[in-house]
Write a protein that holds these residues in place. Structure first.
Motif, mmCIF file in Angstrom:
data_model
loop_
_atom_site.group_PDB
_atom_site.id
_atom_site.type_symbol
_atom_site.label_atom_id
_atom_site.label_comp_id
_atom_site.label_asym_id
_atom_site.label_seq_id
_atom_site.Cartn_x
_atom_site.Cartn_y
_atom_site.Cartn_z
ATOM 1 N N SER A 23 -3.102 -2.060 -12.764
ATOM 2 C CA SER A 23 -2.583 -1.796 -11.521
ATOM 3 C C SER A 23 -1.817 -0.587 -11.401
ATOM 4 O O SER A 23 -1.907 0.198 -10.537
ATOM 5 C CB SER A 23 -2.046 -3.054 -11.023
ATOM 6 O OG SER A 23 -1.357 -2.881 -9.700
ATOM 7 N N ASN A 26 -3.780 2.630 -11.972
ATOM 8 C CA ASN A 26 -4.597 2.874 -10.647
ATOM 9 C C ASN A 26 -3.801 3.292 -9.456
ATOM 10 O O ASN A 26 -4.184 4.107 -8.854
ATOM 11 C CB ASN A 26 -5.606 1.471 -10.348
ATOM 12 C CG ASN A 26 -6.574 1.306 -11.249
ATOM 13 O OD1 ASN A 26 -6.944 2.188 -11.962
ATOM 14 N ND2 ASN A 26 -6.988 -0.104 -11.292
ATOM 15 N N ASN A 27 -2.823 2.585 -9.061
ATOM 16 C CA ASN A 27 -1.932 2.967 -8.152
ATOM 17 C C ASN A 27 -1.100 4.468 -8.289
ATOM 18 O O ASN A 27 -1.236 5.047 -7.534
ATOM 19 C CB ASN A 27 -0.518 2.115 -7.975
ATOM 20 C CG ASN A 27 -1.139 0.694 -7.436
ATOM 21 O OD1 ASN A 27 -1.859 0.659 -6.709
ATOM 22 N ND2 ASN A 27 -0.386 -0.287 -7.893
ATOM 23 N N LYS A 29 -2.607 6.896 -10.135
ATOM 24 C CA LYS A 29 -3.737 7.754 -10.033
ATOM 25 C C LYS A 29 -3.931 8.192 -8.408
ATOM 26 O O LYS A 29 -4.099 9.246 -7.950
ATOM 27 C CB LYS A 29 -5.103 7.530 -10.440
ATOM 28 C CG LYS A 29 -5.082 7.488 -12.077
ATOM 29 C CD LYS A 29 -6.366 7.033 -12.632
ATOM 30 C CE LYS A 29 -6.505 7.128 -14.077
ATOM 31 N NZ LYS A 29 -7.618 6.709 -14.743
ATOM 32 N N ARG A 30 -3.892 7.002 -7.598
ATOM 33 C CA ARG A 30 -4.006 7.215 -6.097
ATOM 34 C C ARG A 30 -2.962 8.273 -5.659
ATOM 35 O O ARG A 30 -3.203 8.740 -4.903
ATOM 36 C CB ARG A 30 -4.217 5.795 -5.564
ATOM 37 C CG ARG A 30 -4.631 5.723 -4.063
ATOM 38 C CD ARG A 30 -4.912 4.443 -3.482
ATOM 39 N NE ARG A 30 -3.670 3.796 -3.081
ATOM 40 C CZ ARG A 30 -3.157 2.732 -3.902
ATOM 41 N NH1 ARG A 30 -3.757 1.873 -4.764
ATOM 42 N NH2 ARG A 30 -1.975 2.228 -3.495
ATOM 43 N N TYR A 31 -1.774 7.721 -5.733
ATOM 44 C CA TYR A 31 -0.702 8.439 -5.335
ATOM 45 C C TYR A 31 -0.804 10.058 -5.498
ATOM 46 O O TYR A 31 -0.420 10.565 -4.953
ATOM 47 C CB TYR A 31 0.804 7.886 -5.723
ATOM 48 C CG TYR A 31 0.995 6.324 -5.524
ATOM 49 C CD1 TYR A 31 0.300 5.718 -4.306
ATOM 50 C CD2 TYR A 31 1.571 5.616 -6.282
ATOM 51 C CE1 TYR A 31 0.398 4.427 -4.226
ATOM 52 C CE2 TYR A 31 2.060 4.324 -5.951
ATOM 53 C CZ TYR A 31 1.424 3.562 -4.935
ATOM 54 O OH TYR A 31 1.293 2.577 -4.668
ATOM 55 N N GLU A 33 -3.452 11.718 -6.451
ATOM 56 C CA GLU A 33 -4.502 12.258 -5.778
ATOM 57 C C GLU A 33 -4.037 12.648 -4.308
ATOM 58 O O GLU A 33 -4.411 13.679 -3.787
ATOM 59 C CB GLU A 33 -5.786 11.481 -5.827
ATOM 60 C CG GLU A 33 -6.459 11.654 -7.063
ATOM 61 C CD GLU A 33 -6.982 13.109 -7.313
ATOM 62 O OE1 GLU A 33 -7.258 13.780 -6.386
ATOM 63 O OE2 GLU A 33 -6.457 13.628 -8.424
ATOM 64 N N GLU A 34 -3.483 11.849 -3.646
ATOM 65 C CA GLU A 34 -3.034 12.021 -2.109
ATOM 66 C C GLU A 34 -1.854 12.977 -2.099
ATOM 67 O O GLU A 34 -1.939 13.676 -1.007
ATOM 68 C CB GLU A 34 -2.488 10.671 -1.658
ATOM 69 C CG GLU A 34 -3.667 9.304 -1.497
ATOM 70 C CD GLU A 34 -3.108 8.267 -1.121
ATOM 71 O OE1 GLU A 34 -1.990 8.068 -0.652
ATOM 72 O OE2 GLU A 34 -3.986 7.204 -1.054
ATOM 73 N N GLU A 37 -2.306 16.659 -5.405
ATOM 74 C CA GLU A 37 -3.695 17.046 -5.682
ATOM 75 C C GLU A 37 -3.603 18.301 -6.601
ATOM 76 O O GLU A 37 -3.283 19.237 -6.298
ATOM 77 C CB GLU A 37 -4.384 17.136 -4.719
ATOM 78 C CG GLU A 37 -6.026 17.243 -4.997
ATOM 79 C CD GLU A 37 -6.713 17.436 -3.443
ATOM 80 O OE1 GLU A 37 -7.928 17.786 -3.709
ATOM 81 O OE2 GLU A 37 -6.386 17.161 -2.714
ATOM 82 N N SER A 81 3.128 -0.750 -7.292
ATOM 83 C CA SER A 81 2.651 -1.329 -6.075
ATOM 84 C C SER A 81 3.084 -0.794 -4.773
ATOM 85 O O SER A 81 2.505 -0.704 -3.620
ATOM 86 C CB SER A 81 2.273 -2.511 -5.951
ATOM 87 O OG SER A 81 3.361 -3.730 -6.073
ATOM 88 N N GLU A 83 4.372 1.712 -2.530
ATOM 89 C CA GLU A 83 3.834 3.173 -2.543
ATOM 90 C C GLU A 83 5.143 3.793 -1.994
ATOM 91 O O GLU A 83 5.596 5.003 -2.847
ATOM 92 C CB GLU A 83 2.959 3.651 -1.630
ATOM 93 C CG GLU A 83 2.677 4.981 -1.505
ATOM 94 C CD GLU A 83 1.448 5.398 -0.826
ATOM 95 O OE1 GLU A 83 1.105 6.589 -0.900
ATOM 96 O OE2 GLU A 83 0.690 4.483 -0.191
#
Length: 98
Positions: A23, A26-27, A29-31, A33-34, A37, A81, A83
């Motif tokens: 988790s 994954n969290n 990586k998402r942050y 990319e947003e 970048e 988790s 953000e």
């Protein structure tokens, strides 16, 4: 604010492929990319495989995220988790004073 040319160096310490570790990655990586970048590097260190590496960054709990660059070093413990807590903790976004 984020400097345009700077590459953020982030190190995530985990202990195996636990749900919290997966988790957290994954969290993160998402942050990235947003918000960062193309301006970040993530190094994942599994302390089950390399326990000696915990000492260098003074890791006492996992998962732990360490921001190496830009300085100063910052650490966040947990599955990342929340953000807003992560973005403020890494100083990607300023703390809102609502």
């Amino acid at each position: 604010m984020i400097e345009e040319q700077q590459t953020w160096e982030l190190r995530l310490y985990i202990a195996g492929k636990t749900p919290k570790s997966v988790s957290a990655l994954n969290n993160l990586k998402r942050y990235c990319e947003e918000h960062l970048e193309g301006k970040y590097k993530i190094e994942v260190i599994d302390l089950l495989l390399h326990p000696q590496l915990a000492e260098g960054d003074q890791i006492f709990a996992v998962p732990t995220l360490v921001r190496k660059v830009p300085v100063p070093i910052r650490k966040i413990i947990g599955d990342l988790s929340n953000e807003e807590k992560v973005l403020v903790g890494l100083n990607i976004i300023p703390l809102r004073l609502d």
